[in-house]
Design an enzyme around this catalytic site. Structure first.
Site, PDB file in Angstrom:
ATOM      1  CB  SER A 238      -1.302  -3.927   3.410  1.00 40.85           C
ATOM      2  OG  SER A 238      -1.425  -3.845   5.860  1.00 40.85           O
ATOM      3  CE  LYS A 239      -6.951  -8.822   0.660  1.00 42.19           C
ATOM      4  NZ  LYS A 239      -7.291 -10.172   0.372  1.00 42.19           N
ATOM      5  NE  ARG A 240      -0.244  -3.143   8.885  1.00 40.42           N
ATOM      6  CZ  ARG A 240       0.148  -3.314   7.920  1.00 40.42           C
ATOM      7  NH1 ARG A 240       0.724  -4.244   7.215  1.00 40.42           N
ATOM      8  NH2 ARG A 240       1.246  -2.484   8.019  1.00 40.42           N
TER       9      ARG A 240
END
Length: 470
Positions: A238-240
């Site tokens: 994910s974006k993290r």
């Protein structure tokens, strides 16, 4: 029968690298078998689907070079077809109207959970004919009550799901719009899809879709469910974890060839081979060689591949992508060296195209100030004489090429009895504005005679001002 695969993203965001890998696997499988690859935009979620997301998907596919043989098809333009199929299932007694309210279904499921049962719709309207005339309803598919659905998955192997585990799913909402599982089935049927290659988050949908296909008398495609991509912490990517959108990798300076090569190796292998051209992949790719377990994304490995492709691809190919980055930085390349020439001297020195732009600005953009530390160290009063002599000798050159420039710099150093460092470093800072560049003769050649001489004058003025201020 001709083999047909498809990539069917929902336009609710960017093209995720997980989706790009699925598209790549589908594309490669079709290309290897001489089949057809279809692009289908599943945009029936009217609230979340956007044109910007459609554009992002199309742009990502184009940048990666995953060309489609048919499409893009849009599900929102096929509603009449879906309504016909729903009507057919109703007429044949394979679907029915359900008048339950949302609250009734929620209560039903809560009671089942309280009793330790799996929560699902209990089929209370499945065989009823006492239909109210003034209540909204949904259409549910009559799922078989007994037997099992067998998926001979091309990656995961044999999967069996008892029909008793499945409830009668909704195939049309109360406003008449079709649901995902219905539209997918109809499209796969009507488009002649023979192989469905998709993420394993769809495994639970597959038995439901197979049952609807069987009810329609349609051929059931072969399924291959690709394990998800994880971040380096073992959680779903994910974006993290950093960039996950395909076009973000373009923006960050990666080549599509590098990203494709990296994605295909996430969950697939051919011996110990790491580097694959597209032509090799079309020949070697095999779904049976895909891993059943999830794969972890490793940005360092992608960077390594990107460096490899920057150095080994024909410079003309790299230049196509470098030009985009230069334009994004608003650097005018008309009055500078050919991009291919810059790539030939800079590719070994950087990891990404974005870095290549940053270290190559001085080829296309003049500057009025020098890098502070480099100037402080190398543009000192003692550098004035060698710089002036080199400038004079360079000005006399009738042929501006690397060999003549190299000879001229050496001659100036010998005439002054100085080592190359005492001449070369001040000259490098003068011409590039900083302390790092490729070989000095190549750098001056690409900067150009007029620009190089003007920048040496700028450096001499800087040294003079520095001397006067002390």
């Amino acid at each position: 029968m001709s083999l047909v695969t498809r990539f069917a993203p929902s336009p609710t965001g960017y093209l995720h690298v997980g989706g790009a890998r699925t598209a790549l696997f589908s594309w490669l499988y079709a290309k290897k078998q001489g089949g057809k690859f279809i692009l289908r935009i599943e945009d029936t979620d009217l609230e979340r689907s956007t044109q910007a997301s459609v554009d992002a998907i199309l742009e990502g596919m184009q940048w990666l070079g995953l060309d489609h043989d048919e499409g893009p098809y849009y599900q929102t333009k096929r509603f009449d077809l879906y309504k016909e199929v729903v009507a057919q299932l109703l007429a044949e007694g394979k679907a029915y109207k359900c008048f339950c309210t949302v609250e009734e279904v929620d209560a039903m499921r809560e009671a089942q959970m309280a009793a330790g049962e799996k929560p699902k719709y209990n089929g209370m309207w499945r065989d009823r004919t006492d239909h109210p005339s003034d209540k909204p309803y949904v259409i549910r598919f009559k799922n078989p009550l007994d037997g099992v659905v067998v998926i001979d998955d091309m990656i995961k192997g044999r999967i069996e799901i008892a029909n008793a585990e499945l409830d009668d799913l909704i195939i049309a909402r109360s406003d008449g719009t079709p649901t995902y599982n219905l539209t997918v089935v109809v499209d796969d049927w009507k488009m002649g899809i023979t192989h469905v290659i998709r993420g394993d988050d769809h495994v639970n949908n597959t038995p439901r879709q197979m049952n609807i296909l069987a009810a329609l008398g349609a051929d059931i495609p072969k399924y291959a469910h690709v394990p998800m991509i994880l971040g380096d912490d073992g959680k779903r990517l994910s974006k993290r974890h950093g960039a996950v959108g395909v076009m973000q990798y373009r923006d960050n300076g990666f080549l599509p060839q590098a990203l494709l090569n990296y994605l295909v190796r996430l969950g697939w292998s051919h011996g110990d081979q790491e580097i694959f051209s597209i032509d090799e992949l079309k020949d070697l790719f095999d779904l049976s060689a895909c891993n059943r377990a999830p794969s972890a994304f490793n940005t360092d490995k992608l960077i390594w591949l990107n460096q490899h492709y920057m150095k080994t691809l024909p410079a003309e190919q790299v230049a196509e992508h470098l030009a985009w980055h230069l334009a994004e930085q608003k650097l005018n390349t008309e009055n500078g060296p050919a991009l291919t020439a810059v790539i030939s001297v800079q590719a070994e020195r950087v990891k990404t195209l974005k870095e290549l732009v940053e270290v190559s600005r001085y080829f296309y953009e003049d500057f009025s100030e020098f890098e502070e530390n480099a100037a402080k160290k190398h543009l000192r009063v003692v550098a004035a004489e060698p710089l002036a002599l080199v400038q004079a000798k360079l000005a006399e050159l009738s042929t501006w090429d690397a060999a003549n420039i190299h000879q001229t710099i050496n001659a100036a150093a010998e005439a002054l009895g100085l080592g190359m460092g005492k001449v070369g470093m001040p000259l490098r800072v003068a011409v590039t504005g900083g302390g790092n560049s490729p070989a000095l003769d190549q750098t001056l050649y690409l900067v150009g005679k007029e620009r190089a001489l003007a920048r040496i004058t700028l450096a001499l003025d800087y040294i003079k001002q520095r001397a006067e201020s002390n």
